[in-house]
Motif scaffolding. Sequence first.
Motif, PDB file in Angstrom:
ATOM      1  N   LYS A   4     -26.334  48.081  24.380  1.00 19.85           N
ATOM      2  CA  LYS A   4     -24.882  48.402  23.707  1.00 19.85           C
ATOM      3  C   LYS A   4     -24.063  48.485  24.887  1.00 19.85           C
ATOM      4  CE  LYS A   4     -21.925  49.542  20.617  1.00 19.85           C
ATOM      5  NZ  LYS A   4     -21.095  48.396  19.659  1.00 19.85           N
ATOM      6  N   ILE A   5     -22.955  47.584  24.742  1.00 16.67           N
ATOM      7  CA  ILE A   5     -21.870  47.516  25.706  1.00 16.67           C
ATOM      8  C   ILE A   5     -20.716  48.177  25.265  1.00 16.67           C
ATOM      9  CG2 ILE A   5     -20.808  46.178  27.226  1.00 16.67           C
ATOM     10  CD1 ILE A   5     -22.952  44.282  27.237  1.00 16.67           C
ATOM     11  N   ILE A   6     -20.227  49.185  26.113  1.00 19.84           N
ATOM     12  CA  ILE A   6     -18.923  49.812  25.567  1.00 19.84           C
ATOM     13  C   ILE A   6     -17.842  49.363  26.683  1.00 19.84           C
ATOM     14  CG2 ILE A   6     -17.479  51.967  25.419  1.00 19.84           C
ATOM     15  CD1 ILE A   6     -20.039  51.929  23.516  1.00 19.84           C
ATOM     16  N   ILE A   7     -16.681  48.920  25.980  1.00 15.15           N
ATOM     17  CA  ILE A   7     -15.651  48.412  26.768  1.00 15.15           C
ATOM     18  C   ILE A   7     -14.693  49.577  27.280  1.00 15.15           C
ATOM     19  CG2 ILE A   7     -13.494  46.756  26.866  1.00 15.15           C
ATOM     20  CD1 ILE A   7     -16.360  45.317  26.945  1.00 15.15           C
ATOM     21  N   LYS A   8     -14.617  49.651  28.492  1.00 13.69           N
ATOM     22  CA  LYS A   8     -13.432  50.658  29.205  1.00 13.69           C
ATOM     23  C   LYS A   8     -12.036  49.744  29.450  1.00 13.69           C
ATOM     24  CE  LYS A   8     -12.964  53.825  32.910  1.00 13.69           C
ATOM     25  NZ  LYS A   8     -13.437  54.156  34.230  1.00 13.69           N
ATOM     26  N   LYS A   9     -11.213  50.166  28.696  1.00 12.04           N
ATOM     27  CA  LYS A   9      -9.756  49.449  28.682  1.00 12.04           C
ATOM     28  C   LYS A   9      -9.213  49.910  29.956  1.00 12.04           C
ATOM     29  CE  LYS A   9      -9.023  50.532  23.641  1.00 12.04           C
ATOM     30  NZ  LYS A   9      -8.199  51.028  22.600  1.00 12.04           N
ATOM     31  N   LEU A  67     -21.080  44.732  57.153  1.00 12.49           N
ATOM     32  CA  LEU A  67     -20.080  44.833  58.067  1.00 12.49           C
ATOM     33  C   LEU A  67     -19.081  45.854  57.489  1.00 12.49           C
ATOM     34  CD1 LEU A  67     -19.472  41.094  58.710  1.00 12.49           C
ATOM     35  CD2 LEU A  67     -20.830  42.874  60.230  1.00 12.49           C
ATOM     36  N   PHE A  68     -18.788  45.494  56.246  1.00 11.60           N
ATOM     37  CA  PHE A  68     -17.944  46.563  55.390  1.00 11.60           C
ATOM     38  C   PHE A  68     -17.908  46.388  53.931  1.00 11.60           C
ATOM     39  CE2 PHE A  68     -15.624  42.759  56.587  1.00 11.60           C
ATOM     40  CZ  PHE A  68     -14.671  42.385  55.396  1.00 11.60           C
ATOM     41  N   GLY A  69     -17.695  47.012  53.220  1.00 12.06           N
ATOM     42  CA  GLY A  69     -17.658  46.890  51.610  1.00 12.06           C
ATOM     43  C   GLY A  69     -16.131  46.951  50.909  1.00 12.06           C
ATOM     44  N   VAL A  70     -16.233  46.354  49.733  1.00 14.40           N
ATOM     45  CA  VAL A  70     -14.750  46.494  49.069  1.00 14.40           C
ATOM     46  C   VAL A  70     -15.380  46.591  47.741  1.00 14.40           C
ATOM     47  CG1 VAL A  70     -12.860  45.216  48.385  1.00 14.40           C
ATOM     48  CG2 VAL A  70     -13.766  44.655  50.559  1.00 14.40           C
ATOM     49  N   TYR A  71     -15.018  47.656  46.996  1.00 14.77           N
ATOM     50  CA  TYR A  71     -15.404  48.200  45.601  1.00 14.77           C
ATOM     51  C   TYR A  71     -13.904  47.770  44.702  1.00 14.77           C
ATOM     52  CZ  TYR A  71     -18.983  50.921  47.285  1.00 14.77           C
ATOM     53  OH  TYR A  71     -20.244  51.318  47.885  1.00 14.77           O
ATOM     54  N   SER A  72     -14.192  47.431  43.570  1.00 18.47           N
ATOM     55  CA  SER A  72     -13.304  47.000  42.734  1.00 18.47           C
ATOM     56  C   SER A  72     -13.801  47.787  41.248  1.00 18.47           C
ATOM     57  CB  SER A  72     -13.150  45.314  42.182  1.00 18.47           C
ATOM     58  OG  SER A  72     -12.687  44.455  43.369  1.00 18.47           O
ATOM     59  N   MET A  73     -12.743  48.768  41.153  1.00 21.28           N
ATOM     60  CA  MET A  73     -13.111  49.698  39.944  1.00 21.28           C
ATOM     61  C   MET A  73     -11.691  50.492  39.517  1.00 21.28           C
ATOM     62  SD  MET A  73     -15.098  52.884  41.408  1.00 21.28           S
ATOM     63  CE  MET A  73     -16.144  51.822  42.638  1.00 21.28           C
ATOM     64  N   ASN A  74     -12.084  51.117  38.212  1.00 20.88           N
ATOM     65  CA  ASN A  74     -10.865  52.157  37.720  1.00 20.88           C
ATOM     66  C   ASN A  74     -11.831  53.366  37.442  1.00 20.88           C
ATOM     67  OD1 ASN A  74      -9.294  53.734  36.283  1.00 20.88           O
ATOM     68  ND2 ASN A  74      -8.991  52.352  34.652  1.00 20.88           N
ATOM     69  N   ASP A  75     -11.845  54.066  38.319  1.00 20.97           N
ATOM     70  CA  ASP A  75     -12.993  55.464  38.249  1.00 20.97           C
ATOM     71  C   ASP A  75     -12.289  56.468  37.301  1.00 20.97           C
ATOM     72  OD1 ASP A  75     -11.046  56.465  40.293  1.00 20.97           O
ATOM     73  OD2 ASP A  75     -12.632  56.417  41.942  1.00 20.97           O
ATOM     74  N   GLN A  76     -11.039  56.112  36.652  1.00 19.96           N
ATOM     75  CA  GLN A  76     -10.481  57.338  35.949  1.00 19.96           C
ATOM     76  C   GLN A  76     -11.643  57.598  34.791  1.00 19.96           C
ATOM     77  OE1 GLN A  76      -7.653  59.089  36.529  1.00 19.96           O
ATOM     78  NE2 GLN A  76      -7.998  57.922  38.266  1.00 19.96           N
ATOM     79  N   LEU A  77     -11.316  58.584  34.144  1.00 18.82           N
ATOM     80  CA  LEU A  77     -12.262  58.943  32.987  1.00 18.82           C
ATOM     81  C   LEU A  77     -12.013  58.063  31.618  1.00 18.82           C
ATOM     82  CD1 LEU A  77     -12.642  62.849  32.924  1.00 18.82           C
ATOM     83  CD2 LEU A  77     -14.623  61.211  33.452  1.00 18.82           C
ATOM     84  N   VAL A  78     -13.058  57.813  30.855  1.00 20.02           N
ATOM     85  CA  VAL A  78     -12.622  56.993  29.664  1.00 20.02           C
ATOM     86  C   VAL A  78     -11.912  57.961  28.877  1.00 20.02           C
ATOM     87  CG1 VAL A  78     -14.842  55.312  29.909  1.00 20.02           C
ATOM     88  CG2 VAL A  78     -14.973  57.682  28.636  1.00 20.02           C
ATOM     89  N   ASP A  79     -11.217  57.258  27.663  1.00 14.93           N
ATOM     90  CA  ASP A  79     -10.157  58.061  27.012  1.00 14.93           C
ATOM     91  C   ASP A  79     -11.309  58.927  26.013  1.00 14.93           C
ATOM     92  OD1 ASP A  79     -10.862  56.391  24.812  1.00 14.93           O
ATOM     93  OD2 ASP A  79      -9.380  54.952  25.436  1.00 14.93           O
ATOM     94  N   LEU A  80     -10.614  59.987  25.161  1.00 16.46           N
ATOM     95  CA  LEU A  80     -11.460  60.611  24.323  1.00 16.46           C
ATOM     96  C   LEU A  80     -12.280  59.869  23.201  1.00 16.46           C
ATOM     97  CD1 LEU A  80      -9.303  63.879  24.119  1.00 16.46           C
ATOM     98  CD2 LEU A  80     -11.424  63.607  25.083  1.00 16.46           C
ATOM     99  N   LYS A  81     -11.472  58.985  22.833  1.00 19.29           N
ATOM    100  CA  LYS A  81     -12.002  58.182  21.644  1.00 19.29           C
ATOM    101  C   LYS A  81     -13.154  57.266  22.157  1.00 19.29           C
ATOM    102  CE  LYS A  81     -10.616  54.235  18.456  1.00 19.29           C
ATOM    103  NZ  LYS A  81      -9.334  53.454  18.079  1.00 19.29           N
ATOM    104  N   THR A  82     -13.134  56.717  23.210  1.00 20.39           N
ATOM    105  CA  THR A  82     -14.279  56.314  23.940  1.00 20.39           C
ATOM    106  C   THR A  82     -15.376  57.176  24.154  1.00 20.39           C
ATOM    107  OG1 THR A  82     -12.858  54.393  24.974  1.00 20.39           O
ATOM    108  CG2 THR A  82     -14.904  54.409  25.407  1.00 20.39           C
ATOM    109  N   THR A  83     -15.123  58.235  24.724  1.00 21.21           N
ATOM    110  CA  THR A  83     -16.052  59.188  24.921  1.00 21.21           C
ATOM    111  C   THR A  83     -16.824  59.525  23.457  1.00 21.21           C
ATOM    112  OG1 THR A  83     -15.144  60.199  26.792  1.00 21.21           O
ATOM    113  CG2 THR A  83     -16.728  61.745  25.516  1.00 21.21           C
ATOM    114  N   GLN A  84     -16.222  59.454  22.355  1.00 21.90           N
ATOM    115  CA  GLN A  84     -16.681  60.003  21.058  1.00 21.90           C
ATOM    116  C   GLN A  84     -17.619  58.566  20.734  1.00 21.90           C
ATOM    117  OE1 GLN A  84     -16.541  63.047  19.623  1.00 21.90           O
ATOM    118  NE2 GLN A  84     -18.073  62.027  18.320  1.00 21.90           N
TER     119      GLN A  84
END
Length: 507
Positions: free
Chosen positions: A275-280, A299-316
């Motif tokens: 089951k895949i949840i989409i993070k907006k 040699l080095f790394g590059v991360y692509s992400m948004n590490d902010q918390l999911v919203d309350l609706k998504t959490t529920q």
Amino acid sequence: MRNKIFTQKSIKKEIKKQKLKNKTIVLCHGVFDLLHLGHIKHFESARTKGDFLIVSITSDKYVNKGPGRPLFNKDIRANTISALSIVDAVIISNFETSEEIIKIIKPDIYFKGPDYKNNKKDLSKNIYKEIKAVKKYNGKIIYSNDETYSSSNLINNSGILFNDEQKKFLNSIKKKYSFDYIFKTFERFNFLRPLIIGETIIDEYIFCDVLGKSGKEPHLVIKDEFVESYLGGAGAIANHLSSFCKKINFLTCIGDQNNHVNFIKKSIKKNINSKIIIKKNSPTILKKRFLDIVSRNKLFGVYSMNDQLVDLKTTQNIYNNIKNNFLGSDLLIISDYGHGFISDKLAKDISKLNKFTALNAQVNASNYGYHSLNKYKKIDSLIINETELRHEVRDKRTDVYALSKILKKKYKINNLIVTRGRNGALLIGNEKNKIIQCPAFTEKVIDKVGAGDTMLSIISLCLKLKIPGELSLLIGSLAGANSVESIANSQTLDKKNLLRKIEYILK
């Protein structure tokens, strides 16, 4: 002395010559890691069944007998056997099983040791494929009656492969647990239905040629040669368990931007119900690592992400999926990478569920100094490395055993596993805070990415079934060792392969 080591092309020509002389071709196949009396007797018996004896040797990368094996590389093994007068030809098999070699040689006699007479005891089940291949080419399979000598037993007890600490630990396991008991334990995994919760990560490895310093500016210039992508994060944990459990539930999160959904669905094993949840407003987490193509050093790394918390609706939404759809699961395996999928509220809600809960709350480059275990209130099994342990209790110098007991007591953890790299791993269960120490069994470290997740996956099943701590720790340690010997999660943990490694390491 004539050269008796043949290629695939040259062995076909030689066989053709022998057939014209009406010679009977006999084939023996194996690893033959440490040549001993048992092998000599085996070859002598094989030679009595025909006129021309060929020995095929498994190539190094397909030897699955545990850490440090093969002891001798394919060329040494081939040259050693070719020196025997009883052997007419040697060929190195660059295939996982002997089916292809049988197809090439088409032997009149395929000669196997007495331990294969009971085909059911072959964990790999390859013996059935071999029998079918031999019969296809009108050959016959014969089993010897000679006394067997185990190369693995000789190597394991020689002091060549294992140090005193390793031998002591393995001897303790051998005295208490038969391989039959371990095999039946693995069969019990089939009936567990785990739920894996955590972010899916795409690990992208870019192999580069290092050109050197820029001609105009003070920075390194590299040329990308090729790219490989692997399913990482909680997705890798689900895949690792796919050959151990019949059914697996998987709840994860990806982004709505550049989400790699086709790659993820293609990479997930068929017996995983995901089951895949989409993070907006987020990309699917992509961790790029640039490596030197020659040394394979990062040699080095590059991360692509948004590490902010999911919203309350998504959490529920996440919690509702856990509560309503996946409560038929036997245990929860949580891999919290601190990238915003599991909020404090969700962690506390999960902690209230009456389920066996295994956790890996990883400290990494993006969450260092911010990530903590304190949002979890009930943990049946926690896996953590020594650096993460010291970070969690904010203590750089105190003895690791004392710190482990402090952490266990603080969070009321039933089973605490601390991994320590070359110093092995320790486990503290509920038995009077007894510390079980397992030495490391890794011979070569290629990449540590995913090792903790690999160990978490299998040791969670063991502890859920209340398998004794020392045996659980050995199984988990061997799984972790398997992981670090390949890049990222390029090799999925396999039940048959892990069982074979345990079988050989305990001989």
